[in-house]
Each structure stands twice: as C-alpha cells, then as structure tokens.
Design a protein around this motif. Structure first.
Motif, PDB file in Angstrom:
ATOM      1  N   SER A  19       0.936  -1.005   0.018  1.00 50.73           N
ATOM      2  CA  SER A  19      -0.035   0.022   0.035  1.00 50.73           C
ATOM      3  C   SER A  19       0.782   1.317  -0.104  1.00 50.73           C
ATOM      4  CB  SER A  19      -0.934  -0.078   1.180  1.00 50.73           C
ATOM      5  OG  SER A  19      -0.222   0.513   2.326  1.00 50.73           O
ATOM      6  N   ASN A  20       0.354   2.277   0.068  1.00 51.03           N
ATOM      7  CA  ASN A  20       0.761   3.606   0.109  1.00 51.03           C
ATOM      8  C   ASN A  20       1.164   4.190   1.492  1.00 51.03           C
ATOM      9  OD1 ASN A  20       1.238   3.888  -2.884  1.00 51.03           O
ATOM     10  ND2 ASN A  20      -0.773   4.595  -2.979  1.00 51.03           N
ATOM     11  N   ILE A  21       0.695   3.402   2.509  1.00 49.22           N
ATOM     12  CA  ILE A  21       0.587   3.882   3.822  1.00 49.22           C
ATOM     13  C   ILE A  21       2.102   3.923   4.530  1.00 49.22           C
ATOM     14  CG2 ILE A  21       0.146   3.360   6.537  1.00 49.22           C
ATOM     15  CD1 ILE A  21      -2.317   1.865   5.170  1.00 49.22           C
ATOM     16  N   GLN A  22       2.554   5.000   4.969  1.00 51.53           N
ATOM     17  CA  GLN A  22       3.802   5.120   5.582  1.00 51.53           C
ATOM     18  C   GLN A  22       3.717   5.205   6.849  1.00 51.53           C
ATOM     19  OE1 GLN A  22       6.225   7.712   2.921  1.00 51.53           O
ATOM     20  NE2 GLN A  22       4.510   8.762   2.782  1.00 51.53           N
ATOM     21  N   PHE A  23       4.869   4.740   7.524  1.00 49.54           N
ATOM     22  CA  PHE A  23       4.864   4.830   9.086  1.00 49.54           C
ATOM     23  C   PHE A  23       6.044   5.548   9.821  1.00 49.54           C
ATOM     24  CE2 PHE A  23       3.423   0.461   7.451  1.00 49.54           C
ATOM     25  CZ  PHE A  23       2.256   0.420   8.416  1.00 49.54           C
ATOM     26  N   ALA A  24       5.658   6.100  10.920  1.00 50.21           N
ATOM     27  CA  ALA A  24       6.307   7.167  11.530  1.00 50.21           C
ATOM     28  C   ALA A  24       6.444   6.647  13.192  1.00 50.21           C
ATOM     29  CB  ALA A  24       5.777   8.487  11.543  1.00 50.21           C
ATOM     30  N   VAL A  25       7.566   6.739  13.915  1.00 52.35           N
ATOM     31  CA  VAL A  25       7.627   6.329  15.082  1.00 52.35           C
ATOM     32  C   VAL A  25       8.344   7.627  15.815  1.00 52.35           C
ATOM     33  CG1 VAL A  25       7.995   3.938  14.566  1.00 52.35           C
ATOM     34  CG2 VAL A  25      10.067   5.431  14.443  1.00 52.35           C
ATOM     35  N   VAL A  26       8.161   7.435  17.242  1.00 54.75           N
ATOM     36  CA  VAL A  26       8.591   8.514  18.066  1.00 54.75           C
ATOM     37  C   VAL A  26      10.114   8.270  18.514  1.00 54.75           C
ATOM     38  CG1 VAL A  26       8.480   9.433  20.603  1.00 54.75           C
ATOM     39  CG2 VAL A  26       6.500   9.215  19.281  1.00 54.75           C
ATOM     40  N   GLY A  27      10.581   7.108  18.478  1.00 56.08           N
ATOM     41  CA  GLY A  27      11.937   6.698  19.093  1.00 56.08           C
ATOM     42  C   GLY A  27      12.500   5.548  18.549  1.00 56.08           C
ATOM     43  N   GLU A  28      13.676   5.315  18.946  1.00 58.80           N
ATOM     44  CA  GLU A  28      14.500   4.047  18.438  1.00 58.80           C
ATOM     45  C   GLU A  28      13.910   2.671  18.780  1.00 58.80           C
ATOM     46  OE1 GLU A  28      18.593   3.372  21.046  1.00 58.80           O
ATOM     47  OE2 GLU A  28      18.345   5.201  19.670  1.00 58.80           O
ATOM     48  N   LYS A  29      13.366   2.759  20.141  1.00 61.09           N
ATOM     49  CA  LYS A  29      12.615   1.523  20.546  1.00 61.09           C
ATOM     50  C   LYS A  29      11.337   1.219  19.887  1.00 61.09           C
ATOM     51  CE  LYS A  29      15.861   0.483  23.638  1.00 61.09           C
ATOM     52  NZ  LYS A  29      16.845  -0.862  23.294  1.00 61.09           N
ATOM     53  N   THR A  30      10.611   2.228  19.503  1.00 61.81           N
ATOM     54  CA  THR A  30       9.492   1.896  18.873  1.00 61.81           C
ATOM     55  C   THR A  30       9.605   1.452  17.202  1.00 61.81           C
ATOM     56  OG1 THR A  30       8.391   3.770  19.970  1.00 61.81           O
ATOM     57  CG2 THR A  30       7.069   3.103  18.068  1.00 61.81           C
ATOM     58  N   ARG A  31      10.789   2.307  16.719  1.00 64.38           N
ATOM     59  CA  ARG A  31      11.414   1.669  15.397  1.00 64.38           C
ATOM     60  C   ARG A  31      11.829   0.192  15.430  1.00 64.38           C
ATOM     61  NH1 ARG A  31      16.040   5.079  12.676  1.00 64.38           N
ATOM     62  NH2 ARG A  31      17.259   4.033  14.390  1.00 64.38           N
ATOM     63  N   GLU A  32      12.481  -0.130  16.481  1.00 61.77           N
ATOM     64  CA  GLU A  32      12.662  -1.514  16.582  1.00 61.77           C
ATOM     65  C   GLU A  32      11.693  -2.506  16.517  1.00 61.77           C
ATOM     66  OE1 GLU A  32      15.416  -1.908  20.012  1.00 61.77           O
ATOM     67  OE2 GLU A  32      16.947  -0.530  19.067  1.00 61.77           O
ATOM     68  N   ALA A  33      10.783  -2.246  17.460  1.00 64.12           N
ATOM     69  CA  ALA A  33       9.378  -2.868  17.427  1.00 64.12           C
ATOM     70  C   ALA A  33       8.707  -2.978  15.941  1.00 64.12           C
ATOM     71  CB  ALA A  33       8.683  -2.453  18.344  1.00 64.12           C
ATOM     72  N   LEU A  34       8.739  -1.975  15.258  1.00 63.74           N
ATOM     73  CA  LEU A  34       8.022  -1.996  14.084  1.00 63.74           C
ATOM     74  C   LEU A  34       9.012  -2.752  13.075  1.00 63.74           C
ATOM     75  CD1 LEU A  34       5.761  -0.836  12.382  1.00 63.74           C
ATOM     76  CD2 LEU A  34       7.137   1.212  11.666  1.00 63.74           C
ATOM     77  N   ASP A  35      10.239  -2.768  13.201  1.00 68.31           N
ATOM     78  CA  ASP A  35      11.192  -3.415  12.392  1.00 68.31           C
ATOM     79  C   ASP A  35      10.997  -5.037  12.400  1.00 68.31           C
ATOM     80  OD1 ASP A  35      12.521  -1.351  11.455  1.00 68.31           O
ATOM     81  OD2 ASP A  35      14.103  -1.543  12.805  1.00 68.31           O
ATOM     82  N   ARG A  36      10.337  -5.392  13.708  1.00 70.88           N
ATOM     83  CA  ARG A  36      10.222  -6.929  13.697  1.00 70.88           C
ATOM     84  C   ARG A  36       9.055  -7.353  12.950  1.00 70.88           C
ATOM     85  NH1 ARG A  36      12.108  -5.664  19.099  1.00 70.88           N
ATOM     86  NH2 ARG A  36       9.969  -5.249  19.912  1.00 70.88           N
ATOM     87  N   TYR A  37       8.122  -6.398  12.708  1.00 67.20           N
ATOM     88  CA  TYR A  37       7.020  -6.605  11.713  1.00 67.20           C
ATOM     89  C   TYR A  37       7.566  -6.618  10.290  1.00 67.20           C
ATOM     90  CZ  TYR A  37       4.432  -6.938  16.085  1.00 67.20           C
ATOM     91  OH  TYR A  37       3.911  -7.155  17.205  1.00 67.20           O
TER      92      TYR A  37
END
Length: 269
Positions: free
Chosen positions: A92-110
């Motif tokens: 899709s064209n949905i983009q993701f944003a995160v507040v910090g690096e731990k949140t980014r690491e969590a998103l990376d796992r998906y």
C-alpha cells in the motif's frame, strides 16, 4: 574486579518497569555491582476501542500510521490480526512514523520500515520536526495507549489534517508487589529509583501519599527517562539526579553508572 569497575557497587536500585525491559535492567545493575529490586509500577493490557473495527475497515484511507511507543506497535498488530495481512502494508501507500528508536525496533520486527523518526524522542519534537521536513498527509492514524498525550494529533489537526487516535492498550498499576515497595521504603533500603514514564512515578507517588511515606521517599535519589517524566517528578516536589539525553532504558543505565562513578571520585578528592 575492583570497585572502579563496579560503579553501582552496593547501590540499591529500584526498577519500576517489569517484563523483559525490567529484567534486562536488573541484570545490567547487578553486572555493575548494584542490588536491583524490580517492583513493576506499570503494566499494559489490550483495550477494546469501540471505533477499532472502523479503523481496521478504513485502514487504506490513511497516509500515515504513527506509533508513539513500542506497546502501540505490538497492540496495534494484535488488534488487526485476522483482519489485515501485514503484506498489505508493504503493497500500500501507507507510511509509518515512530517517536523513538525502541518503537522503530518494534516496527522492524514486523518487517515494516519507518519513514520518519524525530531526532529527539518526544511528542513535541515529533510534531515540530515532521512539519519542518514538509512531509505531506491528509489523514493519519495514531494507535496509542489510554494515557498517551494528544500532542501529535492536535498538531496535525492544527495543520488541517485528519488525525484519528485509536486507543489500542491500557496502562494500569499492578498492585501485586505494593507490600514489597512499602517495606523497601519504610526500611530505607533504597539509594535510587528509576522511573521510565510519568505513569510509573504517579503510581509510586500514590503509594507514598496513601501510606504517608514522603519522608522516606525524599531520601532516595531519582533517575528518569525523558523530560516529561522529569517534569512530573519535579512538579511533585522531588529532585531528579539522573536524566539521560537519549530517552531509553539503556541510556538511563549508562547515565546511572556515570553518576555514581563521578560521585565516588568526588568523595576521594
């Protein structure tokens, strides 16, 4: 190994976060000679938002999905399980944003990339930096906890962008170890307490007030993650000794070690 290599030698450290993060913090403290006490003052559970099915149905309408915490990521994917396949996001064209690096690491796992993360991990800085970079959006979705601030959503709305807030988890105070905390405080066993969020401090303060332990609590030094947590502590009349510039538990631990090392060196002079 001498005391110079053990900056937390003999220091009794209260860790107010549970789960894997709390366990890791305990092990880190012990590895540097400290005596950790893990008394979780915060826990999380899924929240059934009445608007959840609507957000899931209309997910393709959002330009951005913005995560303000690791829990926001994990509970979001828990809620959409069985309704939306992760591969749909990659297509899709949905983009993701995160507040910090731990949140980014969590998103990376998906296995999903984050397009934007602010340099300073606060909601205020997220809102400011996002618009400074002139990123565009017409509609954003913010999966969050019940106690998370409205700062990001209100910032988007002030720019005439639709910002839907989806409460995907609740933050609450687990009472199982209240007696442990009361004993640690009344016996003046603690040197420093580490607060990872305003909620952990607020739950701590609730116990202090309920059992009239303020005189004991004022003897303990305080470490916090983030300016919001630091502000909550100071507004309640307490001083903060340690607050790392990077808002992570790992940075807090490193700062704790530095703080006690410097204190020990000053005493030698």
């Amino acid at each position: 190994m001498n005391s110079g290599q053990l900056p937390l030698a003999g220091k009794h450290v209260l860790i107010t976060r549970g789960s894997e993060q709390g366990e890791k913090f305990c092990m880190n403290v012990a590895s540097k000679g400290g005596i950790p006490y893990m008394v979780p003052l915060i826990d999380f559970r899924a929240h059934e938002d009445i608007n959840g099915p609507l957000f899931i149905k209309n997910i393709a309408q959002y330009d951005w999905i913005i995560f303000t915490s690791k829990n926001g990521v994990d509970y979001f994917f828990q809620h959409i399980q069985g309704h939306i396949d992760q591969s749909q996001f990659r297509e899709s064209n949905i983009q993701f944003a995160v507040v910090g690096e731990k949140t980014r690491e969590a998103l990376d796992r998906y296995k999903l990339p984050s397009r934007f993360m602010p340099n300073v991990y606060t909601a205020e800085d997220f809102a400011r930096e996002y618009f400074e970079r002139e990123l565009s959006a017409k509609r954003v979705l913010i999966p969050k906890g019940n106690l998370a601030s409205k700062t990001i959503a209100e910032s988007f709305r002030s720019h005439h962008i639709v910002a839907d807030e989806w409460i995907v988890y609740d933050t609450y105070y687990p009472t199982e170890k209240t007696d442990n905390l009361i004993q640690l405080l009344t016996e003046d066993q603690l040197d420093i307490v580490a607060f990872t969020s305003p909620s952990t401090f607020n739950h701590f303060k609730k116990i202090i007030d309920q059992y009239h332990l303020d005189n004991h609590a004022k003897k303990i030094e305080i470490a916090t993650i983030g300016t919001v947590t630091k502000r909550a502590v100071e507004q309640a009349g307490y001083e903060v000794s340690v607050c790392p510039q990077t808002f992570t538990i790992d940075s807090m631990f490193a700062e704790l070690c530095t703080y006690f090392t410097e204190n020990a060196n000053e005493r030698k002079l």
